[in-house]
Design an enzyme around this catalytic site. Structure first.
Site, mmCIF file in Angstrom:
data_model
loop_
_atom_site.group_PDB
_atom_site.id
_atom_site.type_symbol
_atom_site.label_atom_id
_atom_site.label_comp_id
_atom_site.label_asym_id
_atom_site.label_seq_id
_atom_site.Cartn_x
_atom_site.Cartn_y
_atom_site.Cartn_z
ATOM 1 C CB CYS A 60 12.155 -2.439 -9.341
ATOM 2 S SG CYS A 60 11.883 -1.895 -11.134
ATOM 3 C CG HIS A 110 16.123 -1.212 -13.480
ATOM 4 N ND1 HIS A 110 15.014 -1.223 -12.854
ATOM 5 C CD2 HIS A 110 16.838 -0.528 -12.802
ATOM 6 C CE1 HIS A 110 15.022 -0.587 -11.424
ATOM 7 N NE2 HIS A 110 16.192 -0.065 -11.630
ATOM 8 C CB CYS A 113 10.689 -2.753 -14.444
ATOM 9 S SG CYS A 113 12.249 -3.456 -14.340
ATOM 10 C CG ASP A 156 21.776 12.201 -35.111
ATOM 11 O OD1 ASP A 156 21.977 10.894 -35.356
ATOM 12 O OD2 ASP A 156 22.244 12.610 -34.069
ATOM 13 C CB CYS A 211 13.023 -5.699 -11.123
ATOM 14 S SG CYS A 211 14.398 -4.649 -11.470
ATOM 15 C CG ASP A 262 19.612 12.368 -27.952
ATOM 16 O OD1 ASP A 262 20.816 11.685 -28.019
ATOM 17 O OD2 ASP A 262 19.608 13.444 -28.590
HETATM 18 ZN ZN ZN Z 1 13.388 -2.648 -12.460
#
Ligand code: ZN
Length: 414
Positions: free
Chosen positions: A372, A399, A374, A93, A377, A261
């Site tokens: 968590c 995260h 992820c 954009d 983490c 977004d």
């Molecule tokens: Zn995490």
């Protein structure tokens, strides 16, 4: 629902030394630093949005890209530059907020099309001019003439843009290299947005980005979407520019919003007063342990002889040491950590931040980093909730996006 992350060259260095808080000498930024989709698997978003203003600069000044980075993006294309897997999309954009104070957008159609096609974006949004105001019942004759003008400018540029894109696409044989034109709709009311959408559909747009809705309240956005959905032609989908209202996403989706977004989940990690570390059902305050070298208030106090530098360094180290002990030992007394944080923050003397110290208790007691899944983490544990320097703060932002993406996936969206 697809989530696009607006690029602002936010990267982390994967081998940052968290114990000594330093980069090893062998670090080569361009080669080693990772974008969120490279640092977290699966990628915490479906695509990236890259604004021309960030790459090429705008009236406000230089963009976020250095000249060599910019050259590399144009030469290698967005996919190679960002290391985007095939499953991820790229959207370009103009970055209309960068020229919001101008009377007319500073870009020509050719320049924008050149940016989108040279960088080989999947999709590109027409040049628009943001209207900063909401008057739900006002017809053209009752609003600021500048708003009316801005809507006309946006529509006029959208018409020229789709024609230019179509002729470009005719010249390119491989369909994969075709640019998907996305029309930008501006307005100040449900009726004016709906009329913009009608006109964009007539021009041939199948995907329409709704701009200028960032400051609107959720019921206002919904009122616009409702009016828009009444004029929507079948097969047309909408992109919400710059919005994260996860709680409302289901309702947005009913009105054929297919993508949006937002930077907010990322930025809250270090910009928000409170909601720094997100989980599925709440958010936590990150624990501030400023770097003695990096904190301007503390630096001033040290230079003025009000605080001893060695005392500050000692207090800082004590906080980090106790936080690590707390992480490793489930029976470690939380009050001991809070006391150290309080002692360090007292040196800095910011009353507002000092008051917050007790609120760190929740973050510490709940140990959200342990729950968590992820990769970040799992690897960095308590460092993820420490508010300190770009490497920790950006990781926490990454995260937060994984949490957002997981929430999006769980929503029963089309
Ligand atoms: Zn995490």
């Amino acid at each position: 629902m697809k989530f696009y992350f607006p690029d602002s060259q936010d990267q982390i260095y994967p081998r940052y030394d968290f114990i000594n808080d330093e980069y090893p000498d062998e670090r080569v930024r361009q080669r080693d630093d990772l974008y969120a989709h490279q640092a977290v698997k699966p990628a915490p978003y479906d695509g990236i949005l890259v604004s021309k203003a960030i790459v090429d600069g705008s009236v406000k000044g230089a963009g976020k890209y250095s000249a060599p980075q910019r050259d590399r993006l144009y030469r290698d294309g967005v996919k190679t530059f960002f290391g985007l897997p095939d499953s991820m999309q790229s959207l370009g954009d103009c970055g209309a907020f960068n020229y919001i104070n101008e009377e007319y957008p500073p870009y020509r159609i050719e320049d924008v099309l050149h940016y989108y096609t040279e960088c080989r974006f999947n999709s590109g949004i027409s040049i628009d001019h943001v209207i900063f105001g909401y008057r739900p019942d006002a017809p053209d004759k009752d609003v600021d003439p500048a708003w009316v003008k801005r809507r006309e400018i946006s529509l006029d540029l959208a018409e020229k843009f789709i024609k230019a894109t179509e002729s470009h696409n005719r010249l390119v044989t491989g369909r994969k290299q075709h640019l998907e034109p996305v029309g930008a709709a501006q307005g100040w009311s449900p009726a004016s947005y709906a009329d913009s959408v009608v006109q964009l559909q007539k021009m041939g747009y199948k995907r329409i980005a709704l701009g200028g809705m960032v400051p609107l309240k959720t019921p206002e956005i919904l009122a616009c979407l409702e009016a828009i959905s009444e004029v929507r032609e079948s097969g047309v989908g909408f992109h919400l520019l710059g919005i994260t209202r996860i709680a409302s996403m289901e309702r947005f989706a009913k009105y054929h919003v297919t993508s949006f977004d937002s930077t907010s989940a990322f930025r809250q990690a270090f910009m928000d007063e409170r909601n720094n570390y997100h989980t599925a059902d709440r958010s936590y305050l990150a624990i501030r342990v400023p770097q003695v070298d990096g904190n301007p208030t503390l630096k001033k106090l040290i230079l003025a002889g009000m605080v001893s530098q060695s005392a500050a360094i000692k207090a800082e180290r004590e906080c980090l040491k106790l936080l690590r002990q707390y992480e490793a030992d489930e029976n470690f007394e939380v009050q001991e950590v809070i006391d150290a944080l309080y002692a360090y923050q007292s040196l800095i003397g910011d009353a507002k931040k000092l008051k917050k110290v007790d609120d760190y208790r929740d973050t510490l007691v709940d140990r959200p980093w342990n729950h968590c899944r992820c990769e970040l983490c799992k690897k960095h544990k308590i460092d993820m909730v420490i508010f300190r320097g770009t490497e920790r703060n950006k990781r926490r932002g990454f995260h937060n996006m994984t949490v957002l993406e997981a929430k999006m996936r769980k929503l029963p969206l089309t």
